[in-house]
Design a protein around this motif. Structure first.
Motif, mmCIF file in Angstrom:
data_model
loop_
_atom_site.group_PDB
_atom_site.id
_atom_site.type_symbol
_atom_site.label_atom_id
_atom_site.label_comp_id
_atom_site.label_asym_id
_atom_site.label_seq_id
_atom_site.Cartn_x
_atom_site.Cartn_y
_atom_site.Cartn_z
ATOM 1 N N LEU A 1 -33.775 64.593 68.077
ATOM 2 C CA LEU A 1 -33.449 64.229 69.455
ATOM 3 C C LEU A 1 -32.708 65.411 70.055
ATOM 4 O O LEU A 1 -31.528 65.628 69.747
ATOM 5 C CB LEU A 1 -32.595 62.962 69.519
ATOM 6 N N PRO A 2 -33.381 66.222 70.884
ATOM 7 C CA PRO A 2 -32.764 67.453 71.372
ATOM 8 C C PRO A 2 -31.642 67.195 72.373
ATOM 9 O O PRO A 2 -31.604 66.166 73.053
ATOM 10 C CB PRO A 2 -33.933 68.188 72.033
ATOM 11 N N VAL A 3 -30.719 68.149 72.450
ATOM 12 C CA VAL A 3 -29.631 68.137 73.424
ATOM 13 C C VAL A 3 -29.609 69.505 74.080
ATOM 14 O O VAL A 3 -29.520 70.535 73.395
ATOM 15 C CB VAL A 3 -28.270 67.853 72.753
ATOM 16 N N SER B 1 -20.594 65.638 77.888
ATOM 17 C CA SER B 1 -20.170 64.880 76.715
ATOM 18 C C SER B 1 -20.795 63.489 76.680
ATOM 19 O O SER B 1 -21.116 62.976 75.598
ATOM 20 C CB SER B 1 -18.647 64.781 76.675
ATOM 21 N N ALA B 2 -20.984 62.887 77.844
ATOM 22 C CA ALA B 2 -21.576 61.547 77.885
ATOM 23 C C ALA B 2 -23.012 61.572 77.365
ATOM 24 O O ALA B 2 -23.428 60.689 76.599
ATOM 25 C CB ALA B 2 -21.528 60.994 79.306
ATOM 26 N N THR B 3 -23.773 62.590 77.765
ATOM 27 C CA THR B 3 -25.157 62.721 77.303
ATOM 28 C C THR B 3 -25.204 62.973 75.809
ATOM 29 O O THR B 3 -26.030 62.409 75.079
ATOM 30 C CB THR B 3 -25.858 63.863 78.051
ATOM 31 N N ILE B 4 -24.297 63.830 75.322
ATOM 32 C CA ILE B 4 -24.248 64.144 73.888
ATOM 33 C C ILE B 4 -23.954 62.895 73.080
ATOM 34 O O ILE B 4 -24.642 62.609 72.075
ATOM 35 C CB ILE B 4 -23.187 65.227 73.625
#
Length: 472
Positions: free
Chosen positions: A211-213, A219-222
């Motif tokens: 699951l790429p970042v 920080s919320a998305t991470i």
């Protein structure tokens, strides 16, 4: 018999040996538990086994405020020769006597330091130590006492030897073990190096979910991405989802359409991302979620083949998700009134009141009250729980509430919300590494400590022809 006594005590009381023999003595297989050979009632017999035995017991070393007699040294050397058999003849007698004397000196110095520090050993501790020796020799106490007597040794002499060993053991814990620490970084480095070694000449069949970042993700998305993959992992571990199906549905990796199948990969060509993860897995095991510059990863080891391939057994642990309400007696509310309050709260729970709300209102556990008494996931058989609490947890099914029961802290009510079996193979491997590194560091610190102890002490060796094995 004395060999068994010495071995049993060393194993039962002092599992880490800080005293190191020189390479020549080690090559003969001489043990390092000389401390139990320092005194015996048969000194005259031992001395008579030596050429030119003398009636007058001479001093071979002055150690601090004490001495080591020639009879003590003779006894120790005689027992070493008896254990080693013909191997002892490979070492010149004078070198052997010098090395044994060095060990007796170090034991005496440690006992003196322990007494200077005010360390004491109770009769109960000595009794327990003797019990462990008997157990090591597969004897009950009556058999053991008869064996001690048959060896011309009194129980008083044995108790004194056990006392000295326990003194030294406590001293080492205070002055050596307290300085030993193993960090998570130490464990990580060890595992990485071990993985590199284990990877050689092996091949791994791996499935992979990515699951790429993005580099600029907030920080919320991470955290949301991590949580998504953690939830997916739990479904896989619980058997609700097949890894290949999950990879095909969610992975953004290049092998997603193949169920994340990366095929067979040679161990020495594993990428840095997988190098310390894949070799630590057992076939069929799913890794923890981990991250690198691409994003979050999850891998499952399908199989391993090649020389030295190892199938590590899985370590599965039972965990219970629970809440509790703890009521502690105090100056205003004595034990009886505290128990009555617990009964009232239990009645309200039976009537349908919310457990978390009552915990926030009444629980005296400041660490969990604001969270509705939530203790999270606990392992009843591994954590330091009150035995009564442990039994209650084992008896409750998800959704059930315990009766009010008394513990060391007060009165407690439990509610089990869920149970699970968790794969703790990786954590168990890290614990083994931590223990291994701790033992290694203990030995290193112990050798330095002994060297300093010898350097700072007054030692006058009077044995003719003495050759120090400690560099002195």
């Amino acid at each position: 018999m004395r060999y068994l006594l010495a071995t049993g005590l060393a194993l039962a009381i002092t599992p880490l040996a800080f005293i190191s023999l020189s390479a020549s003595a080690q090559s003969l297989g001489f043990p390092d538990d000389y401390s139990l050979m320092s005194r015996s009632s048969d000194s005259a017999d031992a001395a008579s086994t030596q050429p030119n035995a003398q009636t007058l017991d001479e001093i071979v070393a002055v150690v601090g405020d004490g001495v080591i007699l020639e009879s003590e040294l003779n006894q120790a050397v005689a027992r070493i020769r008896a254990r080693a058999g013909g191997r002892a003849d490979q070492m010149p007698p004078n070198i052997l006597r010098s090395q044994v004397l060095d060990q007796l000196i170090m034991q005496r110095l440690q006992v003196q330091r322990a007494r200077e520090r005010g360390i004491e050993i109770s009769d109960q501790e000595i009794d327990a130590g003797i019990g462990r020796i008997a157990q090591q020799n597969n004897m009950d106490m009556q058999q053991f006492m008869r064996a001690v007597a048959a060896d011309s040794m009194t129980m008083d002499q044995l108790r004194e030897q056990v006392r000295e060993e326990l003194l030294v053991s406590k001293l080492r814990r205070q002055e050596v073990m307290s300085k030993v620490s193993v960090s998570d970084e130490d464990v990580d480095r060890y595992l990485e190096n071990q993985s590199l070694r284990n990877a050689q000449d092996r091949e791994y069949r791996v499935r992979h979910i990515l699951l790429p970042v993005s580099e600029g993700a907030d920080s919320a998305t991470i955290e949301a991405t991590r949580d998504q993959l953690e939830a997916l992992r739990q479904q896989i571990v619980d058997g609700d989802t097949d890894f290949a199906d999950a990879a095909a549905s969610y992975s953004k990796g290049e092998n997603a359409l193949d169920g994340g199948d990366m095929g067979w990969m040679q161990g020495n060509y594993l990428s840095r991302t997988f190098r310390d993860i894949v070799p630590a897995l057992s076939p069929g095991e799913t890794s923890d979620v981990f991250r690198d510059s691409q994003g979050f990863h999850l891998v499952q080891l399908e199989d391993v083949r090649g020389r030295d391939a190892q199938n590590q057994p899985k370590v599965m642990v039972q965990e219970v998700q629970t809440r509790h309400i703890l009521l502690k007696p105090n100056e205003i509310r004595d034990a009886e009134r505290t128990r009555e309050l617990g009964s009232q709260i239990r009645e309200r729970l039976e009537a349908g009141d919310d457990f978390a709300a009552l915990a926030r209102e009444y629980s005296d556990d400041s660490a969990t009250a604001n969270q509705g008494g939530d203790l999270g996931w606990v392992q009843p058989d591994q954590q330091r729980l009150d035995p009564i609490t442990r039994r209650q947890l084992e008896a409750l099914s998800p959704g059930e509430v315990s009766p009010v029961f008394q513990t060391r802290e007060g009165y407690e009510i439990l509610k089990v919300t869920d149970r699970r079996e968790r794969d703790q193979t990786r954590e168990a491997a890290r614990d083994r590494v931590r223990r291994t590194l701790g033992e290694q560091k203990s030995v290193e610190e112990g050798e330095l400590w002994l060297r300093k102890l010898r350097d700072e002490a007054y030692v006058d060796v009077r044995m003719p022809g003495y050759q120090s094995s400690n560099g002195g």
